[in-house]
Structures are given as C-alpha cells and as structure tokens.
Motif scaffolding. Structure first.
Motif, PDB file in Angstrom:
ATOM      1  N   UNK A  29      65.543  18.908  -9.823  1.00 33.87           N
ATOM      2  CA  UNK A  29      66.665  18.157  -9.230  1.00 33.87           C
ATOM      3  C   UNK A  29      66.517  16.653  -9.395  1.00 33.87           C
ATOM      4  N   UNK A  30      65.299  16.212  -9.716  1.00 34.50           N
ATOM      5  CA  UNK A  30      65.052  14.772  -9.858  1.00 34.50           C
ATOM      6  C   UNK A  30      63.818  14.557 -10.745  1.00 34.50           C
ATOM      7  N   UNK A  31      63.527  13.279 -11.012  1.00 38.44           N
ATOM      8  CA  UNK A  31      62.417  12.946 -11.909  1.00 38.44           C
ATOM      9  C   UNK A  31      61.074  13.455 -11.377  1.00 38.44           C
ATOM     10  N   UNK A  32      60.865  13.332 -10.086  1.00 39.49           N
ATOM     11  CA  UNK A  32      59.602  13.769  -9.482  1.00 39.49           C
ATOM     12  C   UNK A  32      59.358  15.259  -9.728  1.00 39.49           C
ATOM     13  N   UNK A  33      60.392  16.074  -9.482  1.00 42.92           N
ATOM     14  CA  UNK A  33      60.269  17.522  -9.701  1.00 42.92           C
ATOM     15  C   UNK A  33      60.068  17.838 -11.182  1.00 42.92           C
ATOM     16  N   UNK A  34      60.775  17.101 -12.047  1.00 47.84           N
ATOM     17  CA  UNK A  34      60.673  17.341 -13.488  1.00 47.84           C
ATOM     18  C   UNK A  34      59.275  17.021 -14.003  1.00 47.84           C
ATOM     19  N   UNK A  35      58.729  15.874 -13.574  1.00 48.89           N
ATOM     20  CA  UNK A  35      57.388  15.478 -14.014  1.00 48.89           C
ATOM     21  C   UNK A  35      56.341  16.465 -13.499  1.00 48.89           C
ATOM     22  N   UNK A  36      56.528  16.937 -12.267  1.00 48.87           N
ATOM     23  CA  UNK A  36      55.588  17.913 -11.686  1.00 48.87           C
ATOM     24  C   UNK A  36      55.620  19.212 -12.488  1.00 48.87           C
ATOM     25  N   UNK A  37      56.827  19.642 -12.905  1.00 52.38           N
ATOM     26  CA  UNK A  37      56.971  20.873 -13.693  1.00 52.38           C
ATOM     27  C   UNK A  37      56.294  20.722 -15.048  1.00 52.38           C
ATOM     28  N   UNK A  38      56.514  19.592 -15.705  1.00 54.29           N
ATOM     29  CA  UNK A  38      55.893  19.339 -17.014  1.00 54.29           C
ATOM     30  C   UNK A  38      54.374  19.372 -16.891  1.00 54.29           C
ATOM     31  N   UNK A  39      53.863  18.734 -15.854  1.00 56.32           N
ATOM     32  CA  UNK A  39      52.417  18.672 -15.639  1.00 56.32           C
ATOM     33  C   UNK A  39      51.824  20.069 -15.403  1.00 56.32           C
ATOM     34  N   UNK A  40      52.485  20.844 -14.535  1.00 57.43           N
ATOM     35  CA  UNK A  40      51.936  22.180 -14.214  1.00 57.43           C
ATOM     36  C   UNK A  40      52.007  23.118 -15.410  1.00 57.43           C
ATOM     37  N   UNK A  41      53.074  23.003 -16.225  1.00 54.28           N
ATOM     38  CA  UNK A  41      53.227  23.897 -17.382  1.00 54.28           C
ATOM     39  C   UNK A  41      52.327  23.472 -18.545  1.00 54.28           C
ATOM     40  N   UNK A  42      52.333  22.158 -18.871  1.00 58.98           N
ATOM     41  CA  UNK A  42      51.661  21.695 -20.087  1.00 58.98           C
ATOM     42  C   UNK A  42      50.208  21.283 -19.856  1.00 58.98           C
ATOM     43  N   UNK A  43      49.892  20.732 -18.681  1.00 61.14           N
ATOM     44  CA  UNK A  43      48.523  20.251 -18.429  1.00 61.14           C
ATOM     45  C   UNK A  43      47.702  21.263 -17.630  1.00 61.14           C
ATOM     46  N   UNK A  44      48.274  21.763 -16.516  1.00 66.68           N
ATOM     47  CA  UNK A  44      47.542  22.750 -15.712  1.00 66.68           C
ATOM     48  C   UNK A  44      47.580  24.138 -16.345  1.00 66.68           C
ATOM     49  N   UNK A  45      48.499  24.312 -17.327  1.00 67.15           N
ATOM     50  CA  UNK A  45      48.618  25.585 -18.061  1.00 67.15           C
ATOM     51  C   UNK A  45      48.776  26.781 -17.115  1.00 67.15           C
ATOM     52  N   UNK A  46      49.695  26.651 -16.123  1.00 72.70           N
ATOM     53  CA  UNK A  46      49.885  27.751 -15.166  1.00 72.70           C
ATOM     54  C   UNK A  46      50.402  29.020 -15.852  1.00 72.70           C
ATOM     55  N   UNK A  47      50.985  28.874 -17.038  1.00 73.23           N
ATOM     56  CA  UNK A  47      51.429  30.037 -17.807  1.00 73.23           C
ATOM     57  C   UNK A  47      50.585  30.209 -19.073  1.00 73.23           C
ATOM     58  N   UNK A  48      49.399  29.612 -19.086  1.00 72.69           N
ATOM     59  CA  UNK A  48      48.514  29.727 -20.241  1.00 72.69           C
ATOM     60  C   UNK A  48      49.111  29.052 -21.468  1.00 72.69           C
ATOM     61  N   UNK A  49      48.857  29.658 -22.639  1.00 74.02           N
ATOM     62  CA  UNK A  49      49.329  29.063 -23.894  1.00 74.02           C
ATOM     63  C   UNK A  49      50.849  29.100 -24.027  1.00 74.02           C
ATOM     64  N   UNK A  50      51.528  29.864 -23.157  1.00 74.24           N
ATOM     65  CA  UNK A  50      53.009  29.875 -23.168  1.00 74.24           C
ATOM     66  C   UNK A  50      53.572  28.481 -22.917  1.00 74.24           C
ATOM     67  N   UNK A  51      52.759  27.614 -22.287  1.00 75.08           N
ATOM     68  CA  UNK A  51      53.220  26.263 -21.956  1.00 75.08           C
ATOM     69  C   UNK A  51      52.736  25.189 -22.906  1.00 75.08           C
TER      70      UNK A  51
END
Length: 428
Positions: A158-180
């Motif tokens: 809904x906003x930049x904060x949520x978007x950046x958090x999603x990018x971080x969790x998917x691409x850096x924290x790899x919550x979905x593994x290599x899918x991210x």
C-alpha cells in the motif's frame, strides 16, 4: 484401469472422488495422500516431490495412468520422468509447467503474444527494485516472487514502506528460497477476480465452470493471503460475453503461444483473471488444478474424467463434448487456528463418519492424517466442506450447516464465503 494420483491435499481428494465415478477405474492409489483420501484410495508414503520415488511406485503398482496434481513436481519435471519410463500421464511437461514456475517467463510470454495482463517490470537486485519504486511512486503496487511460493508469493504493497519490506523479505531474507532470486513488480489491477480452469491437449482448450476463490484469511477479505479459504462456482461475474472474449483474447492465444514456443501445454491450465474496466486481464497462470477451486468445479462435471484424460493424451480433445451440471457449488475451508502463520497439528476432529464425511455435504480432506482409526489435523487448511445445490444460496446454506457439525480445537473458517457472488446476482 489402475491410476496413481500424486499429491495429498483437498484438490487430490476431489480428483480421486471424480476418478472413482468412472466405470473404467479398477484401482486408485495416492502418494502421499491424507487421512480422508485413505478411505477411498490406497495411500503410499512417497513425497509428491520425490520423482524417483513416484516413478518406482508407478512401476511397482503397474499403473495405467499417473495424474500429477501439485505444482512442484510438475515444474520439476515429474511428467517427463514418468513418460520416459513409458507411463501415460496427466499434467504438463517441465518445459510447459514453467508457465507457473516462472512469473518472469509468463509475463514475457504475454507481452510477446499481446495477451492482456498488468504492466510489469522485472528486477534482479533489491536496489534496482527500490529505485524503480521511488521513481514511480504509485501505490498500491503488486510484488511477486518469480518462482513457486505455495500460493503466498504475492504482496500487495500500500506504500513505499510495505513495498521495501516485501522486496527485502523476498530477495534478501529469501523467505521463498530461490523463488525470490528475481521479482516482478506489477501495476495494481481492479475488478472482480475469476478463476477458470481448463482442459487442454496443446491444441484445443476447453474451459471448465468458472469459480471464485477467497484468498484472505479473515472475513471481509482482510488478513494475510492464504492458499484459499473457500470457493464458489460458477462465478456470476463471468458472463457468456466475457467467456467469449476470454477465449478469443486469452485462452486460445496462450495455447497457441506455448505451441509456437515449442512448449505444448497438455493437462489442466488455470487462468487467474481480473475483469478490469478495460476488459479481462491475466493475473496468473497455474499449470494444474487450483486448490480449493477443484473442490467446487469437479463435483459439477458430468463427463467421465478418465475419458477426458484419454482425449488429452491422444490429442483428440476436440472430438469430446464435455458436459456440466446446471447447479452451483460452495466450499468452506476449515483451517487450523493461526493459519497461514503458526498453528498446531495432531488435533482430533469430531463430527465426521467413518469415511471422513458428514450427511448433506462432501468433506474434502486437505490437512488430515489417519492415526489409530482416528482422523487428526495435520496441516493449515484441514477440510473443505462442500455442497452442491440448485442455487448458490442453497449450496452455501448446506455447506455452512455442514461446518457447524464438525469440531476440532481452534478451528477457523470464514463466515462470508460467497457473499460477493450473491451481491453480484442476488437471485442466486
């Protein structure tokens, strides 16, 4: 005929019950199955992603068909491995299953062949994605992991904060593994959502009855995204006019595009659609039957599913007339408290008969296990309580009456399944 179904959820239970109706079927097997499936098919403790294990099991059982139902083994190439050993299969090969296995592939395909979908950009690094969002500054926006993520790899920020958090969790924290490892950022589309499963042999496409999923965990479409908390069919927003438009602009173009790419798609292709003010657009493709859409679509199928499987295998789907009941269906998912996050398993379920059913409804088992003759919870989504009737209102009434008879500790379900559909057409 002996058929092995790969998978162990509500979708597989629905597939098995439909196959069991066929006079051509002598024996049904399932791997790994679950507590409800075990009452109708012989189950074997082989993981759905264990390609070598499934091939070995198919050989041992000397089956005539293997129906590969879940996304992971299809994307991994289980159908290719089975066909290499001479087995007849239902489901796409690896090079066609990529339609679900990679969001980047599917978006690029749609762009190349002018199939209507949301505008998108692909990113390989968090920094590039964040820079794009800062410049675009358009919200809400949709962020998707490229690969498979149990139906949970989509974030509507809904906003930049949520978007950046999603990018971080998917691409850096790899919550979905290599899918991210790469992501797609899409424009946010508005309009009613429609799920259309279809049978296809790579040349002909035959859409099934449309359905409406309910992804959010809580009433009023609130809470986190889940694998689906309930479904109704048919979807009242999906009119005959829209169906014709989808066939011309989406369904046939997709099948033809995959053929031109040397990736003919055979099996069940799922179209997740948004009926936007500018016309129907594709939100996502799935390379298999949806869950829990299957639980409301297959009960309405009149034609023998084995005949359909054979027509697809022989690439003669154009010669078969597939018929549907003129009824409505509703499925209410009973989930474990805390799903889709943390939840407890191993809880006894009461209210079911010895076959895991209740009078008036068919109960599809998703996350259950059979232990000492008792059915216990073993997953997040536990049961799909399903009813068919002459109207959607009556199907919902029966399904909810069925839910009231079943209990397990901290059971959670939505109370508003089908309400959006009823608002669209109150006479339903």
């Amino acid at each position: 005929m002996k058929i092995l179904v790969v998978g162990g959820g509500g979708r597989e239970h629905a597939i098995i019950m439909k196959l069991a109706e066929s006079p051509q079927v002598d024996a049904l097997y399932c791997a790994p199955g679950n507590g409800g499936i075990a009452k109708y098919a012989e189950c074997f403790p082989v993981k759905a992603t264990d390609i070598d294990g499934i091939v070995a099991l198919a050989k041992k059982l000397e089956v005539d068909y293997v129906f590969v139902a879940p996304d992971d083994p299809l994307v991994m190439g289980m159908v290719d491995a089975l066909q290499a050993e001479g087995f007849h299969t239902f489901g796409p090969k690896k090079n066609a299953a990529i339609l679900e296995g990679s969001k980047v592939f599917s978006k690029d395909l749609m762009q190349k062949y002018h199939i209507p979908t949301a505008e998108y950009h692909v990113f390989h690094t968090p920094a590039d994605a964040q820079a794009f969002l800062k410049e675009a500054n358009t919200y809400p926006t949709v962020i998707k992991a490229d690969g498979l993520a149990l139906g949970k790899g989509v974030v509507i920020a809904q906003n930049e904060e949520e978007a950046f958090a999603a990018i971080s969790s998917i691409m850096e924290d790899k919550i979905f593994g290599e899918s991210g490892s790469q992501i797609v950022i899409e424009e946010f589309l508005t309009g009613p959502e429609v799920s259309v499963l279809s049978f296809t042999d790579g040349k002909t496409v035959v859409p099934m009855v449309s359905s409406m999923d309910h992804k959010r965990a809580l009433d009023g479409d609130m809470g986190p995204n889940t694998g689906g908390m309930g479904t109704v069919a048919p979807n009242p927003y999906y009119t005959p006019e829209i169906a014709r438009e989808c066939m011309e602009t989406i369904f046939l173009p997709t099948i033809h595009a995959m053929q031109k790419e040397g990736r003919p798609f055979q099996g069940c292709l799922y179209f997740g659609l948004m009926l936007t003010p500018k016309g129907p657009k594709v939100i996502e493709y799935n390379c298999r039957f949806g869950d829990p859409e299957t639980q409301v679509v297959l009960p309405l199928l009149k034609t023998d599913l084995v005949e359909i499987m054979q027509a697809i295998w022989e690439e003669k789907l154009d010669q078969l007339e597939i018929q549907w009941k003129d009824e409505s269906a509703a499925c209410v998912v009973m989930a474990s408290g805390g799903y889709p996050k943390k939840y407890t398993t191993g809880l006894p379920i009461s209210g079911l008969d010895e076959n895991g059913q209740i009078e008036g409804c068919f109960v599809y088992h998703a996350g259950t296990k059979l232990e000492g003759g008792k059915i216990l919870t073993s997953g997040g989504r536990v049961l799909g309580v399903t009813a068919t009737a002459d109207s959607l209102r009556n199907a919902l009434k029966t399904a909810y009456a069925g839910v009231e008879k079943i209990t397990f500790q901290n059971a959670h379900y939505r109370k508003d399944i089908g309400q959006r559909a009823l608002k669209a057409l109150p006479e339903l």
